[in-house]
Scaffold this motif. Structure first.
Motif, PDB file in Angstrom:
ATOM      1  N   GLN A  95      18.354   9.507 -28.673  1.00 53.47           N
ATOM      2  CA  GLN A  95      19.435  10.109 -29.444  1.00 53.47           C
ATOM      3  C   GLN A  95      19.061  10.204 -30.923  1.00 53.47           C
ATOM      4  O   GLN A  95      18.525   9.260 -31.498  1.00 53.47           O
ATOM      5  CB  GLN A  95      20.704   9.275 -29.298  1.00 53.47           C
ATOM      6  N   CYS A  96      19.349  11.357 -31.498  1.00 53.62           N
ATOM      7  CA  CYS A  96      19.145  11.528 -32.929  1.00 53.62           C
ATOM      8  C   CYS A  96      19.915  12.763 -33.396  1.00 53.62           C
ATOM      9  O   CYS A  96      20.372  13.563 -32.582  1.00 53.62           O
ATOM     10  CB  CYS A  96      17.664  11.649 -33.291  1.00 53.62           C
ATOM     11  N   ARG A  97      20.033  12.894 -34.710  1.00 55.28           N
ATOM     12  CA  ARG A  97      20.684  14.059 -35.295  1.00 55.28           C
ATOM     13  C   ARG A  97      19.672  15.195 -35.465  1.00 55.28           C
ATOM     14  O   ARG A  97      18.457  14.966 -35.470  1.00 55.28           O
ATOM     15  CB  ARG A  97      21.295  13.685 -36.644  1.00 55.28           C
ATOM     16  N   VAL A  98      20.175  16.409 -35.611  1.00 59.18           N
ATOM     17  CA  VAL A  98      19.294  17.566 -35.759  1.00 59.18           C
ATOM     18  C   VAL A  98      18.366  17.402 -36.960  1.00 59.18           C
ATOM     19  O   VAL A  98      17.184  17.771 -36.913  1.00 59.18           O
ATOM     20  CB  VAL A  98      20.120  18.865 -35.874  1.00 59.18           C
ATOM     21  N   ILE A 109      11.138  19.547 -25.105  1.00 64.21           N
ATOM     22  CA  ILE A 109      12.428  19.772 -24.447  1.00 64.21           C
ATOM     23  C   ILE A 109      12.536  21.186 -23.901  1.00 64.21           C
ATOM     24  O   ILE A 109      12.899  21.417 -22.735  1.00 64.21           O
ATOM     25  CB  ILE A 109      13.583  19.496 -25.436  1.00 64.21           C
ATOM     26  N   LEU A 110      12.229  22.162 -24.729  1.00 64.07           N
ATOM     27  CA  LEU A 110      12.441  23.557 -24.336  1.00 64.07           C
ATOM     28  C   LEU A 110      11.423  24.027 -23.306  1.00 64.07           C
ATOM     29  O   LEU A 110      11.746  24.852 -22.443  1.00 64.07           O
ATOM     30  CB  LEU A 110      12.417  24.452 -25.571  1.00 64.07           C
ATOM     31  N   THR A 111      10.207  23.499 -23.359  1.00 63.15           N
ATOM     32  CA  THR A 111       9.196  23.914 -22.387  1.00 63.15           C
ATOM     33  C   THR A 111       9.586  23.502 -20.976  1.00 63.15           C
ATOM     34  O   THR A 111       9.502  24.287 -20.037  1.00 63.15           O
ATOM     35  CB  THR A 111       7.821  23.344 -22.754  1.00 63.15           C
ATOM     36  N   SER A 144      24.326  21.506 -17.680  1.00 67.05           N
ATOM     37  CA  SER A 144      24.969  20.279 -18.134  1.00 67.05           C
ATOM     38  C   SER A 144      26.247  20.625 -18.880  1.00 67.05           C
ATOM     39  O   SER A 144      26.356  21.680 -19.515  1.00 67.05           O
ATOM     40  CB  SER A 144      24.040  19.510 -19.071  1.00 67.05           C
ATOM     41  N   ALA A 145      27.207  19.710 -18.826  1.00 67.13           N
ATOM     42  CA  ALA A 145      28.390  19.857 -19.670  1.00 67.13           C
ATOM     43  C   ALA A 145      28.013  19.899 -21.133  1.00 67.13           C
ATOM     44  O   ALA A 145      28.758  20.436 -21.966  1.00 67.13           O
ATOM     45  CB  ALA A 145      29.355  18.700 -19.407  1.00 67.13           C
ATOM     46  N   ALA A 146      26.841  19.371 -21.463  1.00 65.44           N
ATOM     47  CA  ALA A 146      26.366  19.410 -22.853  1.00 65.44           C
ATOM     48  C   ALA A 146      26.246  20.834 -23.370  1.00 65.44           C
ATOM     49  O   ALA A 146      26.373  21.070 -24.578  1.00 65.44           O
ATOM     50  CB  ALA A 146      25.015  18.703 -22.962  1.00 65.44           C
ATOM     51  N   ALA A 147      26.013  21.793 -22.476  1.00 67.18           N
ATOM     52  CA  ALA A 147      25.922  23.193 -22.899  1.00 67.18           C
ATOM     53  C   ALA A 147      27.230  23.660 -23.518  1.00 67.18           C
ATOM     54  O   ALA A 147      27.239  24.535 -24.393  1.00 67.18           O
ATOM     55  CB  ALA A 147      25.561  24.082 -21.710  1.00 67.18           C
ATOM     56  N   VAL A 156      21.494  17.443 -29.412  1.00 68.32           N
ATOM     57  CA  VAL A 156      21.803  18.862 -29.613  1.00 68.32           C
ATOM     58  C   VAL A 156      20.684  19.733 -29.040  1.00 68.32           C
ATOM     59  O   VAL A 156      20.928  20.819 -28.519  1.00 68.32           O
ATOM     60  CB  VAL A 156      22.062  19.172 -31.095  1.00 68.32           C
ATOM     61  N   ASP A 157      19.444  19.237 -29.123  1.00 67.74           N
ATOM     62  CA  ASP A 157      18.324  20.005 -28.568  1.00 67.74           C
ATOM     63  C   ASP A 157      18.445  20.129 -27.050  1.00 67.74           C
ATOM     64  O   ASP A 157      18.257  21.213 -26.482  1.00 67.74           O
ATOM     65  CB  ASP A 157      16.982  19.394 -28.964  1.00 67.74           C
ATOM     66  N   TYR A 158      18.791  19.038 -26.376  1.00 66.74           N
ATOM     67  CA  TYR A 158      19.005  19.075 -24.926  1.00 66.74           C
ATOM     68  C   TYR A 158      20.169  19.998 -24.586  1.00 66.74           C
ATOM     69  O   TYR A 158      20.087  20.825 -23.661  1.00 66.74           O
ATOM     70  CB  TYR A 158      19.283  17.657 -24.427  1.00 66.74           C
TER      71      TYR A 158
END
Length: 249
Positions: A95-98, A109-111, A144-147, A156-158
């Protein structure tokens, strides 16, 4: 009952393993991918075979195009025609901030979470599309509900990667709707899996459960029921749709 082989990425634990077990109970053969934990992958395979279906585990990194192609070739050779794909694998980091993110983390993450889904779906469409000689099939993307929620101060990246999965689901569903392929997504949230420990917060579900409308976290098996329904003929007129599984959040 729908027959044929289903590829489940990230199938050695959590939601993926629950999906694999339920597919086995319904007589569907499963090819699951895993990245590191061979013992967990063997246990997931055993759960499928105990139900009477066939299963194999393939070590493959979903950030590697070569590994993805090998995964599907192995499924072809050892289990037979593909009729389903569950794009389940997902990674997150602590966990971290942007403001504290770096480019390497974003790339990792994106790959895996976005490019990996695209490339797996490509392999599935090549095999299942009626326009290419296939018999049709279904793809279920695990979003994910995160979306919807954004995961501020955490991932936020996830969350953004899962937002991309939602858009991808809609676009691909429309693209292949007349080729015998249905594409849908589930959006789990607050599910008791090991992914929270990956983010440095193994007790996250218990900590947040009191703030959920249902006042509890979810189980992988509850998500698996939705995934397997979307793979089955019982959802034959459903495409481009999303099922939220986040306790009302």
């Amino acid at each position: 009952m729908t027959a044929g082989t289903v590829v489940v990425t990230g199938g050695s634990r959590g939601i993926g393993a629950a999906v694999a077990r339920l597919l086995g109970e319904q007589g569907r053969d499963v090819c699951l991918s895993y990245r590191e934990d061979a013992a967990a992958a063997r246990a997931a395979v055993a759960g499928v075979t105990a139900a009477g279906a066939r299963a194999i585990a393939v070590r493959a990194d979903m950030s590697s195009p070569e590994d993805i192609e090998r995964l599907f070739r192995t499924a072809d050779a050892e289990l037979g025609p593909l009729t389903g794909l569950v794009n389940n694998v997902g990674v997150l980091e602590r966990q971290c901030r942007v403001v504290d993110l770096d480019a390497d983390r974003l790339h990792r993450i994106l790959t895996t979470n976005v490019a990996g889904y695209f490339l797996c779906a490509r392999q599935a469409v090549l095999r299942m599309s009626t326009a290419r000689g296939g018999a049709g099939g279904a793809i279920v993307n695990v979003s994910s509900a995160a979306a919807r929620l954004g995961s501020p101060g955490e991932y936020v990246d996830y969350a953004a990667s899962k937002g991309a999965v939602d858009t991808f689901t809609t676009g691909l569903a429309l693209e292949v709707a007349d080729e015998g392929i249905r594409v849908n997504a589930v959006r789990p949230g607050f599910i008791r899996t090991g992914i929270h420990a990956d983010g440095g917060d193994p007790g996250r579900v218990e900590r947040l459960a009191r703030n959920l409308p249902m006042r509890r976290g979810g189980e992988p098996e509850e998500v698996a029921e939705a995934v397997v329904w979307l793979l089955s003929g019982r959802s034959s007129y459903v495409t481009g749709s999303f099922i939220d599984l986040a306790g009302g959040k």
